[in-house]
Design a protein around this motif. Structure first.
Motif, short mmCIF file in Angstrom:
data_model
loop_
_atom_site.label_atom_id
_atom_site.label_comp_id
_atom_site.label_asym_id
_atom_site.label_seq_id
_atom_site.Cartn_x
_atom_site.Cartn_y
_atom_site.Cartn_z
N LEU A 164 0.83 -1.20 0.00
CA LEU A 164 0.00 0.00 0.00
C LEU A 164 0.87 1.25 0.00
CD1 LEU A 164 -2.96 0.89 0.03
CD2 LEU A 164 -2.79 1.08 2.51
N ALA A 165 1.98 1.21 0.72
CA ALA A 165 2.90 2.36 0.76
C ALA A 165 3.54 2.60 -0.61
CB ALA A 165 3.96 2.16 1.83
N THR A 166 4.07 1.54 -1.24
CA THR A 166 4.73 1.73 -2.52
C THR A 166 3.73 2.14 -3.61
OG1 THR A 166 4.58 -0.64 -3.02
CG2 THR A 166 6.60 0.13 -1.98
N GLN A 167 2.52 1.58 -3.57
CA GLN A 167 1.50 1.98 -4.54
C GLN A 167 1.05 3.42 -4.32
OE1 GLN A 167 -1.71 -0.85 -4.74
NE2 GLN A 167 -0.38 -2.54 -5.31
N SER A 168 1.27 3.93 -3.11
CA SER A 168 0.95 5.33 -2.82
C SER A 168 2.11 6.26 -3.16
CB SER A 168 0.58 5.48 -1.34
OG SER A 168 -0.57 4.72 -1.03
N SER A 193 6.44 -6.64 -3.84
CA SER A 193 5.85 -5.62 -2.96
C SER A 193 6.20 -4.21 -3.40
CB SER A 193 6.32 -5.82 -1.52
OG SER A 193 7.71 -5.53 -1.41
N GLY A 194 7.24 -4.07 -4.23
CA GLY A 194 7.68 -2.74 -4.65
C GLY A 194 8.77 -2.16 -3.77
N ALA A 195 9.09 -2.83 -2.64
CA ALA A 195 10.14 -2.35 -1.75
C ALA A 195 11.51 -2.61 -2.37
CB ALA A 195 10.04 -3.03 -0.40
N ILE A 196 12.49 -1.81 -1.92
CA ILE A 196 13.90 -2.06 -2.25
C ILE A 196 14.49 -2.85 -1.09
CG2 ILE A 196 16.16 -1.03 -2.65
CD1 ILE A 196 14.71 1.44 -3.78
N ILE A 197 14.84 -4.12 -1.32
CA ILE A 197 15.41 -4.96 -0.27
C ILE A 197 16.94 -4.87 -0.36
CG2 ILE A 197 15.60 -7.30 0.62
CD1 ILE A 197 12.79 -7.84 -0.26
N VAL A 198 17.57 -4.66 0.81
CA VAL A 198 18.99 -4.31 0.86
C VAL A 198 19.80 -5.40 1.55
CG1 VAL A 198 20.67 -2.60 1.65
CG2 VAL A 198 18.38 -1.86 0.92
N GLY A 199 20.85 -5.85 0.87
CA GLY A 199 21.79 -6.79 1.45
C GLY A 199 23.03 -6.08 1.97
N ALA A 200 23.84 -6.82 2.72
CA ALA A 200 25.07 -6.26 3.31
C ALA A 200 26.27 -6.64 2.47
CB ALA A 200 25.23 -6.75 4.74
N GLY A 201 26.96 -5.62 1.94
CA GLY A 201 28.15 -5.84 1.14
C GLY A 201 29.41 -5.41 1.87
N ALA A 252 8.03 16.99 -10.12
CA ALA A 252 7.19 15.91 -9.59
C ALA A 252 8.10 14.78 -9.11
CB ALA A 252 6.24 15.39 -10.66
N PRO A 253 7.71 14.08 -8.03
CA PRO A 253 8.57 13.01 -7.50
C PRO A 253 8.59 11.81 -8.43
CG PRO A 253 6.47 13.03 -6.35
CD PRO A 253 6.48 14.25 -7.23
N PRO A 254 9.69 11.07 -8.46
CA PRO A 254 9.73 9.84 -9.25
C PRO A 254 8.94 8.74 -8.56
CG PRO A 254 11.75 10.05 -7.99
CD PRO A 254 10.96 11.31 -7.73
N SER A 255 8.53 7.74 -9.31
CA SER A 255 7.82 6.61 -8.72
C SER A 255 8.82 5.69 -8.02
CB SER A 255 7.08 5.82 -9.80
OG SER A 255 8.01 5.23 -10.70
N PRO A 256 8.37 4.92 -7.01
CA PRO A 256 9.29 3.98 -6.35
C PRO A 256 9.92 3.00 -7.33
CG PRO A 256 7.27 4.22 -5.07
CD PRO A 256 7.04 4.94 -6.37
N GLN A 257 9.14 2.57 -8.34
CA GLN A 257 9.67 1.62 -9.31
C GLN A 257 10.81 2.22 -10.14
OE1 GLN A 257 6.45 2.40 -8.89
NE2 GLN A 257 5.71 0.54 -7.88
N SER A 258 10.65 3.48 -10.54
CA SER A 258 11.69 4.10 -11.35
C SER A 258 12.95 4.37 -10.53
CB SER A 258 11.18 5.39 -11.99
OG SER A 258 10.91 6.39 -11.01
#
Length: 684
Positions: free
Chosen positions: A302-306, A337-345, A427-433
């Motif tokens: 819901l957050a990413t779609q918003s 889900s549209g989230a950016i999932i982050v790993g540890a490098g 205008a803000p970019p979309s989460p996907q972009s």
């Protein structure tokens, strides 16, 4: 559900209380239940109803057990507000919009009652999932080692200085909210955190340690002064929401609170992890992203779609999310889900523990669903005191680690990039972009430990180049009587995709040319479209203002009409008529077919046939659709309206005997149209 969940227990060893006091002090425990979205189960007081007409009798019997203390919603936003948000997202073209109103908590008196309730709920057909309350996993941290070089130029860092001269280049246009347990808001180097706490019940920290949150804030918004550290997104506004309160662990609620305090283009940082399934190790070391919890997954979607950019720690479990223990794609085969999932490098070569720069650290969870990486070691920031300990409000470390230290680096990169895009394009970019652009331009993952965690963001190429332009080539540019206008647009950028938005819609949504708007009321409006090129750069929006006016002559559409040429309606085209009648009572036939006795709809000759569109909605919260139909009436003919009720409407009619609805009628005749709304009482 692949998440193993349990409840967090606290004990007091101050002697046995008397029996009455012991009963009063008995620890409460919680069941998380998610209902089938199609059932539309809702809470009214302390009992459930189903707007779909589904049977909730057995459910309410379970809730009424003596062991039940209370029932509560997971979502923080009011039910009606969430329904309105879902309707807006569906109207903007989103599909499968999550329903946070389907998730609830049932608080019970003891673990035995809780476990019996879980098993009983799982037997009910309307229950999608029932689990014990997820317990808070320790925040994804590790050991401590070297300095604040993670903001340097690539390939070692994310290149913060490259954006500094640009408008919005310090994060001015993007707010960040951090979700975890506690923070030291009085730290000398966290000036902007002093007033950033957002109310979410009574805050509580199950680990009694504010260092973790303090370290995260130092990476993000450490004060730009002559001491300590400087945050990567130092000009971004900051907010903090507790994932744990005196009422228990409620991460989905925290995400919903954060969503209501953010706008499109802002960043939500989820500094949490949860327990995965057995297979890669014991429960203690199998940490995975928090969206493995169903309610959290829906809250994130819901957050990413918003329009909110969600950054989510992968977790420190060393888990392969592509492994056989997990349904694919993670989580549970659900849509992204549209989230950016982050790993540890791994950090740069100066860090003594570095095997190979930008490689996966052994403890980082990994897999195709993990998008980007940040430094998981040698991060210098506020808190802990290993580097310098000047007292509780002046502590610093040079060894913040884990996916905890990695996630703020990616969150800052997203905030900086989004801030520059919004400042330069309006205008803000979309989460996907944002996600696509940071992946496409990042420093590639190193060749050390295998397991995909993605590239390290590099802001120099991410914000480089000329964003693609777009031109609106068709559609009204002034008054028009077309309430569903169509717009055409094009971009010179090869392979460009497009996002569209109408006045009042907060988020741009994917679209293609030509693009037809949903039915609009009379009044002024502005259509906006922007292009995203093959390298995921987002360009400035092109706009076209127009107004819908049912009294305007057909064909009069502003800038699309040659100046100086009068546009008159063809004399033979006459608007269709809808006979008298604004409210009535209608009895529904056995087959649930409906024929309205009035009004009579007439299609005048000699133009082509009239098209009648009918939509009927219940007069209840959320206005559920009960019928829709499209009819054709030949020119010169009249007809009564016929349609059938939906299954849900038929069930409601059987159960209640009657209900009231509003019926909207739109009749099109060439370029002319006529509208009418009726109030109809349907009876068996």
């Amino acid at each position: 559900m692949c998440t193993c969940v349990a409840v967090l227990w606290f004990a007091c060893a101050l002697g046995a209380p008397p029996p009455a006091a012991a009963a009063a002090a008995r620890a409460k425990t919680t069941v998380d239940v998610s209902f089938d979205p199609a059932a539309f189960v809702r809470l009214r007081g302390q009992h459930f109803i189903a707007l779909s007409g589904a049977d909730v009798g057995a459910l309410n019997e379970l809730v009424r057990q003596p062991s039940t203390v209370r029932v509560e919603r997971v979502a923080d936003a009011p039910e009606a507000d969430l329904d309105a948000t879902r309707r807006r997202l569906v109207k903007s073209g989103r599909r499968s919009v999550p329903d946070l109103n389907r998730h609830y908590r049932i608080v019970t008196e003891d673990p035995a009652a809780r476990d019996r309730l879980v098993l009983a709920l799982r037997e009910l057909g309307i229950v999608d999932e029932a689990v014990r309350e997820p317990r808070p996993a320790p925040a994804p941290t590790g050991d401590y080692t070297a300095l604040q070089r993670y903001g340097n130029a690539a390939p070692a860092g994310i290149g913060v200085s490259a954006l500094a001269p640009r408008p919005g280049g310090s994060g001015q246009q993007a707010k960040i909210i951090d979700i975890e347990y506690s923070w030291n808001q009085a730290h000398e180097d966290l000036e902007h955190a002093a007033t950033g706490l957002i109310p979410n019940g009574t805050p509580s920290d199950p680990f009694n340690d504010s260092n973790h949150g303090t370290a995260v804030l130092g990476e993000l918004i450490g004060t730009d002064n002559a001491i300590g550290v400087t945050g990567l997104a130092r000009a971004s506004a900051i907010g903090m929401v507790n994932a744990y309160t005196t009422a228990g662990y409620a991460p989905a609620t925290a995400i919903d609170v954060a969503r209501q305090n953010l706008a499109p283009g802002d960043v939500l940082l989820l500094e949490q992890q949860t327990y995965g399934v057995a297979g890669s190790g014991t429960e203690a070391d199998s940490y995975v992203p928090l969206e493995a919890i169903a309610s959290v997954y829906d809250a994130i979607r819901l957050a990413t779609q918003s329009g909110i950019i969600v950054i989510e720690a992968a977790g420190n479990g060393g888990v392969d999310l592509d492994g056989a223990a997990y349904a694919q794609p993670f989580p549970e085969g659900k849509a992204d889900s549209g989230a950016i999932i982050v790993g540890a490098g791994s950090a740069d070569a100066t860090c003594s523990a570095t095997p190979s720069p930008n490689s996966r650290l052994f403890f980082s969870t990994y897999g195709s669903r993990v998008n980007l990486q940040g430094w998981g070691q040698c991060v210098t920031t506020t808190g802990y005191g290993g580097l310098f300990d000047g007292g509780p409000n002046a502590r610093y470390t040079e060894g913040f680690t884990g996916t905890s230290s990695a996630s703020p680096i990616v969150a800052a990169a997203a905030a900086l990039y989004a801030s520059v895009v919004e400042s330069e394009t309006g205008a803000p970019p979309s989460p996907q972009s944002v996600r696509s652009r940071l992946i496409a331009t990042g420093t590639p993952q190193g060749t050390g430990t295998t397991g995909h965690i993605g590239p390290l963001p590099d802001l120099l190429p991410a914000a480089a180049g000329t964003p693609p332009g777009v031109t609106v080539t068709g559609g009204p540019g002034g008054p028009t009587n077309d309430s569903t206008p169509t717009f055409a647009f094009t971009s010179p950028a090869p392979g460009a995709t497009f996002e569209c938005r109408l006045t009042g819609e907060p988020v741009f949504s994917r679209c293609t040319s030509p693009y037809t708007l949903a039915t609009l009321p009379d009044g002024a409006a502005t259509f906006a479209v922007r292009a995203i090129d093959a390298e995921f750069r987002t360009g400035a929006a092109a706009t076209r203002s127009f107004s819908v006016d049912s009294t305007v002559a057909p064909g009069a559409s502003g800038s699309d009409v040659a100046p100086g040429v009068p546009i008159l309606p063809p004399p033979a085209v006459i608007a269709p008529t809808i006979g008298p009648g604004t409210q009535m009572i209608v009895r529904v036939g056995r087959g649930r077919s409906v024929k309205l006795p009035r009004p009579l709809v007439t299609c005048p000759p000699p133009a082509p046939a009239c098209i009648v569109t009918l939509k009927a909605n219940r007069l209840t919260a959320g206005k559920p659709r009960i019928a829709s139909a499209t009819l054709t009436i030949a020119a010169g003919k009249s007809a009564k309206l016929r349609f059938k009720l939906t299954k849900k409407a038929r069930a409601a009619l059987t159960r209640r005997g009657s209900f009231v609805a509003t019926v909207q009628i739109v009749v099109r005749h060439g370029d002319r149209s006529t509208r009418r709304k009726l109030r109809v009482t349907f009876k068996r």
